[in-house]
Write a protein that holds these residues in place. Structure first.
Motif, PDB file in Angstrom:
ATOM      1  N   ALA A  99       2.269   2.505   0.123  1.00 18.45           N
ATOM      2  CA  ALA A  99       3.461   3.667  -1.222  1.00 18.45           C
ATOM      3  C   ALA A  99       2.558   4.648  -0.884  1.00 18.45           C
ATOM      4  CB  ALA A  99       3.819   3.193  -2.131  1.00 18.45           C
ATOM      5  N   ALA A 100       1.140   4.811  -1.126  1.00 20.98           N
ATOM      6  CA  ALA A 100       0.705   5.685  -0.866  1.00 20.98           C
ATOM      7  C   ALA A 100       0.140   6.635   0.172  1.00 20.98           C
ATOM      8  CB  ALA A 100      -0.973   5.440  -1.725  1.00 20.98           C
ATOM      9  N   ASP A 101       0.247   6.610   1.527  1.00 24.06           N
ATOM     10  CA  ASP A 101       0.262   7.222   2.696  1.00 24.06           C
ATOM     11  C   ASP A 101       1.677   7.949   2.867  1.00 24.06           C
ATOM     12  OD1 ASP A 101       0.214   8.156   4.533  1.00 24.06           O
ATOM     13  OD2 ASP A 101       0.207   5.744   6.316  1.00 24.06           O
ATOM     14  N   ILE A 102       1.477   9.196   2.192  1.00 25.40           N
ATOM     15  CA  ILE A 102       2.225  10.236   2.509  1.00 25.40           C
ATOM     16  C   ILE A 102       3.172  10.084   4.047  1.00 25.40           C
ATOM     17  CG2 ILE A 102       1.384  12.113   3.420  1.00 25.40           C
ATOM     18  CD1 ILE A 102       2.668  13.691   1.777  1.00 25.40           C
ATOM     19  N   GLN A 103       2.742   9.500   5.029  1.00 31.71           N
ATOM     20  CA  GLN A 103       3.973   9.538   6.080  1.00 31.71           C
ATOM     21  C   GLN A 103       4.393   8.075   6.129  1.00 31.71           C
ATOM     22  OE1 GLN A 103       2.488  11.618   9.145  1.00 31.71           O
ATOM     23  NE2 GLN A 103       1.713  12.642   7.985  1.00 31.71           N
TER      24      GLN A 103
END
Length: 191
Positions: A99-103
């Motif tokens: 969820a924290a990975d912008i990709q």
């Protein structure tokens, strides 16, 4: 003696606009519906090998789409279909905060649509590709509406929408889902 300009002619674009209802069947459609019809038809024809396949055989989006975007959409869609939100991805390195990975685009609502297409725990690649193509249509629609605000008329906005949706940048960025999804909204932001 010259007459003072009237209010009706104060806007030079107003004189160039045809009266409402003029222009036959296409002229009676509201511009957003006309643009949507043109763009959806053009997208179906242009991306036919990706969406359907025959007679030329099935084509697929490539590179980053198959190696990153589709696996991320698959992971998120299958979890959301099960009623959970994927916070952690144990399949990359020793684990990665998904969820924290912008990709991952985990908080991007159109990506949530993919959960509707999960069957037997599998997201069909065609569904993920169709969502990408939907962004092309949305981007073209917004570009056409923005052109209408700038220039008025009907033909110019229709051309602008198609030109934006099928320009080289948009076609090549099909493999870069996050870039395509971002660029598609820019004309809408400018409205």
């Amino acid at each position: 003696m010259l007459a003072a300009p009237t209010r009706a002619c104060a806007d030079p674009r107003a004189a160039a606009r045809p009266p409402s209802g003029a222009g036959g069947a296409a002229g009676s459609l509201p511009l957003p519906l006309l643009l949507l019809g043109i763009l959806a038809t053009a997208a179906l024809l242009f991306y036919w090998p990706v969406l359907v396949g025959p007679p030329l055989g099935k084509a697929w989006f490539w590179e980053d789409f198959t190696e990153q975007n589709y696996p991320y959409r698959f992971y998120q869609a299958t979890h959301m279909r099960e009623g959970t939100f994927p916070l952690w991805n144990p399949y990359i390195f020793g684990g990665l905060p998904f969820a924290a990975d912008i990709q991952s685009g985990a908080f991007y609502p159109p990506n949530w649509l993919a959960a509707l297409f999960v069957q037997d725990g599998v997201l069909a690649p065609e569904a993920a590709e169709a969502i990408q193509i939907l962004h092309v249509v949305v981007g073209g629609l917004f570009a056409g509406l923005f052109a209408r605000v700038l220039f008025g008329g009907r033909a110019g906005p229709a051309f602008s929408g198609v030109a934006f949706a099928f320009c080289a940048f948009m076609v090549v960025r099909m493999k870069h889902g996050n870039i395509l999804e971002t660029v598609a909204w820019i004309p809408g932001i400018l409205l």
